[in-house]
Design a protein around this motif. Structure first.
Motif, PDB file in Angstrom:
ATOM      1  N   ALA A   1      -6.707   2.666  -1.175  1.00 18.87           N
ATOM      2  CA  ALA A   1      -5.634   1.587  -1.209  1.00 18.87           C
ATOM      3  C   ALA A   1      -5.807   0.294  -0.630  1.00 18.87           C
ATOM      4  O   ALA A   1      -5.199  -0.799  -0.642  1.00 18.87           O
ATOM      5  CB  ALA A   1      -4.272   2.359  -0.876  1.00 18.87           C
TER       6      ALA A   1
ATOM      7  N   GLU B   1      -1.537   6.358   5.610  1.00 18.82           N
ATOM      8  CA  GLU B   1      -1.862   4.772   5.772  1.00 18.82           C
ATOM      9  C   GLU B   1      -2.064   4.263   7.201  1.00 18.82           C
ATOM     10  O   GLU B   1      -3.287   3.851   7.503  1.00 18.82           O
ATOM     11  CB  GLU B   1      -0.736   4.311   5.196  1.00 18.82           C
TER      12      GLU B   1
ATOM     13  N   ILE C   1       0.656   4.475  -2.556  1.00 22.67           N
ATOM     14  CA  ILE C   1       0.627   5.706  -1.987  1.00 22.67           C
ATOM     15  C   ILE C   1       1.624   6.751  -2.452  1.00 22.67           C
ATOM     16  O   ILE C   1       1.602   7.961  -2.924  1.00 22.67           O
ATOM     17  CB  ILE C   1       0.155   5.529  -0.559  1.00 22.67           C
TER      18      ILE C   1
ATOM     19  N   ARG D   1       0.992  -1.095  -0.062  1.00 21.34           N
ATOM     20  CA  ARG D   1       0.095  -0.184  -0.047  1.00 21.34           C
ATOM     21  C   ARG D   1       0.800   1.293   0.122  1.00 21.34           C
ATOM     22  O   ARG D   1       0.534   2.334  -0.692  1.00 21.34           O
ATOM     23  CB  ARG D   1      -0.871   0.057   1.289  1.00 21.34           C
TER      24      ARG D   1
ATOM     25  N   VAL E   1      -5.642   7.588   0.069  1.00 19.17           N
ATOM     26  CA  VAL E   1      -5.119   6.383   1.023  1.00 19.17           C
ATOM     27  C   VAL E   1      -6.365   5.359   1.187  1.00 19.17           C
ATOM     28  O   VAL E   1      -5.824   4.215   1.256  1.00 19.17           O
ATOM     29  CB  VAL E   1      -4.668   7.155   2.246  1.00 19.17           C
TER      30      VAL E   1
ATOM     31  N   ALA F   1       3.071   8.970   3.142  1.00 16.69           N
ATOM     32  CA  ALA F   1       2.302   7.662   2.889  1.00 16.69           C
ATOM     33  C   ALA F   1       2.234   6.963   4.102  1.00 16.69           C
ATOM     34  O   ALA F   1       1.157   6.354   4.537  1.00 16.69           O
ATOM     35  CB  ALA F   1       3.063   7.007   1.752  1.00 16.69           C
TER      36      ALA F   1
END
Length: 687
Positions: free
Chosen positions: A509, A460, A372, A368, A506, A456
Motif C-alpha cells: 500500500a 500500517e 488496507i 492507505r 500492507v 489496518a
C-alpha cells in the motif's frame, strides 16, 4: 551493644507529586541497604518510609551506635614462593611492609588451592555518627531525579529547595551537614494548619508527633487509604461510583498532608457534552473525582480532596466549582464549535498534518488505511465499503478543537461527531474502536469492521515506521511498535487471517521505493518474537518454541495447537519421541541438496520396513485429524510410532556405505519428520 531507632527526614518545598512515591522508596531503600552493608542493622530489619508533599523520611529500627569490630584477613604470596633458603623473598617482605608488620607476625592459611601467607587484624567498628552523613548524601545522590535545581544563592542542587534536616538516633541528634543544613530534631508541620517548629524528641515518635502537633499524616500508604475510604463513603451517599484510577489517587495523595474530602457540583447543562470530555478535564486538569450513577452515567456532582481543614469549607467548594465551571465551559465551546463542520469536510486539513516526513501526511496515511481496511474486511466477510468509510473518517477528529485540547480523546470524539453527522453506528463504533487495544489488558475492538480498521491502523504504523528504518532497539521504541504489534497479535489470535499475507498487503500500500524490500519478512519475524513473549505467560517456553518454529501465519489456531502440545508432553512416549525427532533433525541438517522420496525396494532391514509401513499407515490418519483441527488427536496418534522409531535407531545404520541406501534412509527420516512436524516441531520438546 546499644541500639535505637534511627530517623532521617528531609524537609523541602513541595515535591513533584507523580514522582513522590518513587523518590521516597529510593531514599529509604538506599539508607537501609547501606546500614545493613555496614552492619549497623540486622539483615532482616525492615524500615518504615514516609512521604508527603514537603518531606522524605525513613525510620529504621534497632540501629547500632557503633558497628561491630571487623576481622580483616589479607592474603599474601604462596608459602612455597615466600621463603628461599630460610629467608623471606622480596615479595613476602613487601607484603609484610604493606601490612605494617614484620614477617614474623604473618600467619599461613589455605586459599583453597595452596597455602599462602596472611595477615589477620581487627578493625575497630566505626560510630554511626561518623558515617551517617555520607550514607544520607549517597541516598540523595541515588534519587531518581530527572532535573535538579538551585535556590537562593546556594550552589547546592536538589529537586526542590530544602529547609530542614533531621538525623535522630533514639533521643540523640547526630551532628551532620547536608545541602547547607545542620541536622536538628525539629521539622515543620502543615503549611497552614501548623506554625513554628515541631520537635521530635524520640525517633520512634515521629509519625505521632507530626500527626498530633503538625497536622501531617506522614505515611503515604496511610494517607492513601484514608483518602480512598473517605471518597468511597462520600460516593456511597449518592449510590455512586468514582470515575478514577489508581494513578489519580496516588497523585492526589502526593499533593496533600492533611486530606479532607469535600463534595461539589456543576450545572447540569454541561452534561450535554460527552462525559469522556468532562471526566478527563476534571481528572487531568483539576484532580477531581467524578461520580457515576448506577448506569455509569456522569453525575453533576464530584469529589475533591482539600489540603485544608476548616469549620466552613463552603469557600473552598465554591472556589473549586468556579474554576471547574471555566474548564467545562471551554469543553462545551469546543464541542459545539466542532459540530458545525462535518468530519468529512475536515479531511483536507489532514494534508497539513505530517505523519512522518518520509512517508507523508495524515491524509496520505488515511488513503492507505482505506485500502488496507477494505481488503481486511473482505477477508473477514464484512462489508468492504463500510470498512473503507470508517477508515476514511478515522483520523478526521485529529484536527478538531476538542482533540487539539485533549489528545487522549482521539477516536472518542470522532465517534460522537460521526453520530452527529448521521454516520452509521457501525462506522462510529469503528472510529472509536480502531485505537483498541491501547494498552496491555485493554479491550479489543468490537465487530469485524472495527477490527479491520484497527488492524489496518496498527499494521500500517508498524510496517511504515519499520520500513523506513526506525526499528525498536533495547528499551527505545518511540513509535510504540511493540505495543502496536501486541495489539495486532491479540486480534490475529481471534481472527482467521494470514498475518504474513497481511503484512505483504500492507507493504504494497506504500508508494514504490518508500520501504525496504524485506520489510514484510522482517516485521513478521519481529511479531513472532513478540508473540513468543506474549504466550510465555500461559505456556511453557518449549511448548511455545515448538509451535512457533513452524512460523504459523494464521494465528487463531495457535492456542489450540499449544494446548495439544501441552497434552502430548504428558504422554509416556513423548520424551522418547521428542529425543528421536531431535536426532532426526540433526541428521537432516547435515544433508546437502534435496532429499528424495522413499523407494520401498531399497528398504532391506526389517526395522526400516516396519517404520516405513507405520509412517505410511499413520500419515493419512494424522492428516485427517489435522484437517479437522483435532490437533491433540493428531499428536496422540504419533505416540504409536515409539516402538518402530526405537527399533529403527537401534538396528539401522542411517549413514550406510551404499549411497543409494543412505539416501533412501534419509528420505524415510525426512518423511517421519514431516509427519511429526505436521502440528509442531516436536524435536524442541527434547531436553
Amino acid at each position: 551493644m546499644m541500639n535505637a531507632t534511627l530517623l532521617i527526614e528531609l524537609l523541602t518545598e513541595e515535591l513533584p507529586p507523580k514522582a513522590l512515591e518513587k523518590l521516597s522508596h529510593s531514599f529509604g531503600q538506599t539508607i537501609t541497604e547501606e546500614l545493613k552493608k555496614l552492619q549497623f542493622v540486622a539483615a532482616d530489619v525492615a524500615a518504615t518510609v514516609f512521604a508527603s508533599p514537603r518531606r522524605l523520611a525513613v525510620q529504621v529500627p534497632a540501629v547500632l551506635a557503633v558497628q561491630p569490630d571487623q576481622k580483616i584477613v589479607r592474603k599474601g604470596p604462596a608459602v612455597a614462593a615466600g621463603m628461599k633458603d630460610g629467608q623471606p623473598t622480596p615479595a613476602l617482605a613487601g607484603f609484610a611492609r604493606s601490612c605494617g608488620v614484620d614477617v614474623s607476625a604473618l600467619t599461613t592459611m589455605s586459599d583453597g588451592k595452596q597455602d599462602v601467607f596472611a595477615y589477620e587484624s581487627t578493625k575497630t567498628g566505626e560510630a554511626l555518627s561518623a558515617v551517617l552523613t555520607d550514607i544520607v548524601a549517597l541516598a540523595l545522590k541515588k534519587l531518581p531525579i530527572p532535573k535538579l535545581m538551585r535556590w537562593a544563592d546556594y550552589d547546592y542542587q536538589f529537586v526542590r529547595p530544602v529547609h530542614g534536616l533531621i538525623m535522630l538516633w533514639g533521643e540523640t541528634v547526630i551532628d551532620g551537614s547536608l545541602l547547607g543544613l545542620t541536622s536538628r530534631n525539629a521539622t515543620r508541620g502543615h503549611r497552614f494548619l501548623s506554625s513554628g517548629d515541631v520537635f521530635v524528641e524520640k525517633a520512634d515518635d515521629y509519625a505521632r508527633v507530626l500527626f498530633e502537633q503538625g497536622k501531617v499524616l506522614a505515611s503515604f500508604d496511610a494517607r492513601r487509604e484514608l483518602i480512598k475510604k473517605r471518597l468511597a463513603d462520600a460516593a456511597a451517599v449518592h449510590g455512586a461510583t468514582i470515575a478514577a484510577d489508581d494513578a489519580l489517587l496516588d497523585e492526589v495523595t502526593a499533593l496533600v498532608e492533611w486530606p479532607v474530602v469535600l463534595e461539589a457540583g456543576f450545572e447540569a447543562e454541561f452534561l450535554k457534552v460527552p462525559q469522556e470530555c468532562l471526566i478527563l478535564t476534571m481528572q487531568q486538569n483539576q484532580k477531581y473525582f467524578p461520580l457515576l450513577d448506577a448506569k455509569g452515567k456522569l453525575m453533576n456532582r464530584f469529589l475533591l480532596v482539600s489540603n485544608l481543614e476548616t469549620a466552613d469549607p463552603s469557600h473552598i467548594i465554591q472556589g473549586n466549582e468556579r474554576v471547574l465551571r471555566a474548564r467545562l465551559s471551554d469543553a462545551k465551546f469546543f464541542f459545539e464549535q466542532d459540530q458545525k463542520a462535518r468530519l468529512e469536510t475536515r479531511l483536507a486539513k489532514l494534508a497539513e498534518v505530517v505523519y512522518h516526513n518520509k512517508i507523508g501526511s495524515q491524509l496520505e496515511r488515511v488513503e492507505r488505511l482505506q485500502a488496507i481496511a477494505g481488503q481486511i474486511a473482505a477477508q473477514l466477510g464484512a462489508d468492504q465499503s463500510v470498512a473503507e468509510r470508517a477508515a476514511l473518517l478515522a483520523k478526521a477528529d485529529l484536527v478538531t478543537d476538542m482533540v487539539g485540547e485533549f489528545p487522549e480523546l482521539q477516536g472518542v470524539m470522532g465517534m460522537y461527531y460521526a453520530l452527529h453527522d448521521g454516520e452509521s453506528d457501525v462506522v462510529a463504533a469503528a472510529i472509536e474502536g480502531h485505537y483498541h487495544p491501547r494498552f496491555a489488558g485493554d479491550s479489543l475492538p468490537q465487530g469485524d469492521i472495527a477490527t479491520a480498521v484497527a488492524l489496518a491502523d496498527k499494521l500500517e504504523a508498524i510496517v511504515g515506521i519499520w520500513g523506513i528504518g526506525l526499528i525498536p532497539t533495547g528499551d527505545k521504541d518511540p513509535y510504540a511498535l511493540r505495543r502496536a504489534a501486541l495489539g495486532v497479535l491479540r486480534m490475529a489470535l481471534e481472527a482467521k487471517l494470514d498475518l504474513k499475507a497481511l503484512l505483504t498487503l500492507v507493504a504494497a500500500a506504500f508508494p514504490a521505493g518508500k520501504l525496504s524490500a524485506t520489510t514484510a519478512d522482517e516485521v513478521f519475524a519481529f511479531m513472532m518474537d513478540r508473540l513468543k513473549n506474549y504466550l510465555a505467560a500461559d505456556y511453557q517456553a518449549d511448548e511455545v518454541e515448538a509451535v512457533l518454529a513452524l512460523a504459523p501465519s494464521t494465528l487463531n489456531e495457535v492456542p489450540a495447537v499449544l494446548a495439544a502440545v501441552a497434552a502430548f508432553k504428558t504422554l509416556p512416549e513423548a520424551a522418547t519421541l521428542a529425543a528421536a525427532n531431535k536426532r532426526v533433525k540433526n541428521i537432516l541438517k547435515k544433508v546437502e541438496g534435496e532429499v528424495g522420496s522413499v523407494n520401498p525396494a531399497l528398504l532391506s532391514e526389517a526395522a526400516e520396513q516396519a517404520l516405513y509401513a507405520a509412517v505410511t499407515e499413520l500419515a493419512p490418519q494424522v492428516d485427517a485429524k489435522f484437517a479437522a483441527h483435532d490437533f491433540a488427536g493428531a499428536l496422540a496418534q504419533l505416540s504409536s510410532l515409539k516402538a518402530p522409531v526405537d527399533a529403527f535407531f537401534d538396528g539401522v545404520m542411517v549413514m550406510a556405505d551404499d549411497l543409494a541406501v543412505r539416501a533412501n534412509r534419509i528420505a524415510l527420516l525426512a518423511r517421519l519428520a514431516a509427519l511429526f512436524n505436521r502440528v509442531a516441531d516436536i524435536s524442541l520438546l527434547a531436553d
